[in-house]
Design a protein around this motif. Structure first.
Motif, mmCIF file in Angstrom:
data_model
loop_
_atom_site.group_PDB
_atom_site.id
_atom_site.type_symbol
_atom_site.label_atom_id
_atom_site.label_comp_id
_atom_site.label_asym_id
_atom_site.label_seq_id
_atom_site.Cartn_x
_atom_site.Cartn_y
_atom_site.Cartn_z
ATOM 1 N N UNK A 79 -10.162 3.937 -15.077
ATOM 2 C CA UNK A 79 -9.208 5.078 -15.648
ATOM 3 C C UNK A 79 -10.450 6.077 -16.318
ATOM 4 N N UNK A 80 -10.352 7.295 -16.022
ATOM 5 C CA UNK A 80 -11.372 8.291 -16.655
ATOM 6 C C UNK A 80 -10.635 8.918 -17.794
ATOM 7 N N UNK A 81 -11.463 9.609 -18.377
ATOM 8 C CA UNK A 81 -11.142 10.124 -19.809
ATOM 9 C C UNK A 81 -9.825 11.186 -19.701
ATOM 10 N N UNK A 82 -9.503 11.835 -18.348
ATOM 11 C CA UNK A 82 -8.363 12.523 -18.250
ATOM 12 C C UNK A 82 -7.123 11.705 -17.709
ATOM 13 N N UNK A 83 -7.407 10.555 -17.398
ATOM 14 C CA UNK A 83 -6.384 9.745 -16.946
ATOM 15 C C UNK A 83 -6.261 9.533 -15.542
ATOM 16 N N UNK A 84 -7.143 9.882 -14.657
ATOM 17 C CA UNK A 84 -7.281 9.713 -13.335
ATOM 18 C C UNK A 84 -7.722 8.181 -13.069
ATOM 19 N N UNK A 85 -7.215 7.671 -12.113
ATOM 20 C CA UNK A 85 -7.668 6.260 -11.700
ATOM 21 C C UNK A 85 -8.776 6.516 -10.625
ATOM 22 N N UNK A 86 -10.109 6.406 -10.911
ATOM 23 C CA UNK A 86 -11.270 6.533 -10.249
ATOM 24 C C UNK A 86 -11.639 5.169 -9.364
ATOM 25 N N UNK A 87 -12.097 5.593 -7.980
ATOM 26 C CA UNK A 87 -12.579 4.244 -7.366
ATOM 27 C C UNK A 87 -13.888 4.663 -6.548
ATOM 28 N N UNK A 88 -15.035 4.043 -6.530
ATOM 29 C CA UNK A 88 -16.051 4.323 -6.026
ATOM 30 C C UNK A 88 -16.277 3.285 -4.807
ATOM 31 N N UNK A 89 -16.466 3.802 -3.770
ATOM 32 C CA UNK A 89 -16.803 2.905 -2.520
ATOM 33 C C UNK A 89 -18.131 2.154 -2.753
ATOM 34 N N UNK A 90 -19.305 2.948 -3.339
ATOM 35 C CA UNK A 90 -20.642 2.471 -3.199
ATOM 36 C C UNK A 90 -21.544 2.835 -2.017
ATOM 37 N N UNK A 91 -22.672 2.464 -2.224
ATOM 38 C CA UNK A 91 -23.569 2.773 -1.042
ATOM 39 C C UNK A 91 -23.817 1.749 -0.023
ATOM 40 N N UNK A 92 -23.617 2.212 1.193
ATOM 41 C CA UNK A 92 -23.696 1.245 2.176
ATOM 42 C C UNK A 92 -25.059 1.544 3.114
ATOM 43 N N UNK A 93 -25.933 0.776 3.145
ATOM 44 C CA UNK A 93 -27.109 1.066 3.957
ATOM 45 C C UNK A 93 -27.504 0.214 4.895
ATOM 46 N N UNK A 94 -26.376 -0.707 5.496
ATOM 47 C CA UNK A 94 -26.258 -1.363 6.559
ATOM 48 C C UNK A 94 -26.646 -0.518 7.753
ATOM 49 N N UNK A 95 -28.042 -0.623 8.793
ATOM 50 C CA UNK A 95 -28.007 0.237 10.038
ATOM 51 C C UNK A 95 -26.948 0.294 10.899
ATOM 52 N N UNK A 96 -26.454 1.504 11.200
ATOM 53 C CA UNK A 96 -25.472 1.670 12.183
ATOM 54 C C UNK A 96 -23.971 1.863 11.560
ATOM 55 N N UNK A 97 -23.998 1.892 10.089
ATOM 56 C CA UNK A 97 -22.893 1.969 9.257
ATOM 57 C C UNK A 97 -22.418 0.760 8.749
ATOM 58 N N UNK A 98 -21.146 1.056 7.941
ATOM 59 C CA UNK A 98 -20.917 -0.215 6.945
ATOM 60 C C UNK A 98 -20.038 -0.930 8.083
ATOM 61 N N UNK A 99 -20.257 -2.376 7.333
ATOM 62 C CA UNK A 99 -19.563 -3.548 7.997
ATOM 63 C C UNK A 99 -17.891 -3.277 8.134
ATOM 64 N N UNK A 100 -17.332 -3.809 9.017
ATOM 65 C CA UNK A 100 -15.685 -3.717 9.036
ATOM 66 C C UNK A 100 -15.013 -4.409 7.823
ATOM 67 N N UNK A 101 -15.793 -5.482 7.036
ATOM 68 C CA UNK A 101 -15.221 -5.736 5.956
ATOM 69 C C UNK A 101 -15.016 -5.070 4.755
ATOM 70 N N UNK A 102 -16.039 -4.035 4.840
ATOM 71 C CA UNK A 102 -15.796 -2.862 3.869
ATOM 72 C C UNK A 102 -14.526 -2.126 3.873
ATOM 73 N N UNK A 103 -14.183 -1.714 5.259
ATOM 74 C CA UNK A 103 -13.124 -0.945 5.431
ATOM 75 C C UNK A 103 -11.792 -1.736 5.070
ATOM 76 N N UNK A 104 -11.869 -3.103 5.431
ATOM 77 C CA UNK A 104 -10.672 -4.089 4.980
ATOM 78 C C UNK A 104 -10.581 -4.236 3.637
ATOM 79 N N UNK A 105 -11.499 -3.980 2.678
ATOM 80 C CA UNK A 105 -11.447 -3.927 1.423
ATOM 81 C C UNK A 105 -10.963 -2.522 0.768
ATOM 82 N N UNK A 106 -11.308 -1.435 1.470
ATOM 83 C CA UNK A 106 -11.055 -0.346 1.245
ATOM 84 C C UNK A 106 -9.450 -0.192 1.465
ATOM 85 N N UNK A 107 -8.975 -0.894 2.478
ATOM 86 C CA UNK A 107 -7.526 -0.821 2.887
ATOM 87 C C UNK A 107 -6.740 -1.360 1.790
ATOM 88 N N UNK A 108 -7.306 -2.471 1.163
ATOM 89 C CA UNK A 108 -6.568 -3.329 0.040
ATOM 90 C C UNK A 108 -6.548 -2.604 -1.287
#
Length: 255
Positions: A79-108
């Protein structure tokens, strides 16, 4: 794709970098929150995440850490100072893009915030990588950020073409950022709409425009939303927020 609640999900996208997309996302989130709406902002840029920096906030954990099982789910919702719920995905360094499990977590994560917020903004990367496709696929509408430069219009056209070839009815709104005048903003939006209408048979809806304002650069440097400092930007973002109002669940239910 998860089953989402009626909360409005907006993917904020651009065809190329340098349009101020993340600045638009942060200031729009704060503006919507000021109207009394429950707002969540998901920074889905896996390479150049900037929303937390622009807000001078430090979320305790990322979605990537959650996906790896390193943290519990409650730690990614900040929760930010102004009241917005902020979510950061993080930095994915896996060659070829992020693994599918990351998008599963984003879906949740998206499912959770969509159930408890009126509006969820997803700040997607520029271009058309997997994270952009995920954001657009999950959103009710795409907010396409343009600036008055040929490369911006060309990049936005390429993005819209890719989406509309797959989903011809996909709803795109356009917002022209950092426009010098109303006439310049109208010209940019009209040029883009004419291009997509002629060659793609689809016309986006113009959602408004945001003026060039020296307060933006200073606000980025000081890590505060520019709407806290500029009445002109406050008014412009308020107009953009009003443009989203008919898409909110309460408006759709009333209709």
């Amino acid at each position: 794709m998860p089953h989402l609640s009626p909360g409005l999900v907006v993917a904020v996208v651009s065809g190329k970098g340098g349009t101020g997309k993340s600045t638009v996302s942060v200031n729009l989130a704060e503006t919507l929150c000021e109207t009394g709406l429950a707002v969540a902002l998901i920074d889905a840029d896996l390479c150049q995440s900037s929303c937390a920096t622009l807000l001078n906030e430090e979320p305790p954990a990322s979605v990537l850490a959650l996906a790896r099982g390193a943290v519990s789910a409650d730690r990614v919702f900040h929760r930010t100072a102004c009241g917005v719920t902020l979510v950061v995905t993080g930095t994915a360094t896996r060659p070829g893009g992020p693994a599918p499990f990351l998008f599963d977590a984003l879906d949740d994560v998206l499912e959770t915030v969509a159930q408890s917020h009126d509006v969820v903004l997803i700040d997607a990367p520029a271009g058309m990588d997997d994270a952009v496709r995920w954001a657009l696929d999950r959103a009710h509408v795409g907010l396409l950020v343009l600036v008055g430069e040929p490369t911006s219009v060309t990049g936005a056209y390429a993005l819209a073409k890719t989406v509309w070839q797959t989903v011809p009815s996909y709803p795109f709104l356009t917002v022209v950022n950092a426009a010098d005048t109303d006439a310049d903003a109208v010209q940019t939006a009209t040029r883009f709409a004419e291009l997509t209408t002629q060659f793609l048979g689809q016309t986006p809806t113009a959602a408004g425009w945001l003026p060039y304002d020296a307060h933006v650069r200073a606000a980025v440097r000081d890590q505060v939303p520019a709407v806290r400092r500029s009445p002109a930007l406050q008014a412009a973002f308020a107009g953009l927020a009003r443009g989203l109002a008919p898409l909110l669940p309460s408006a759709r239910a009333a209709a």
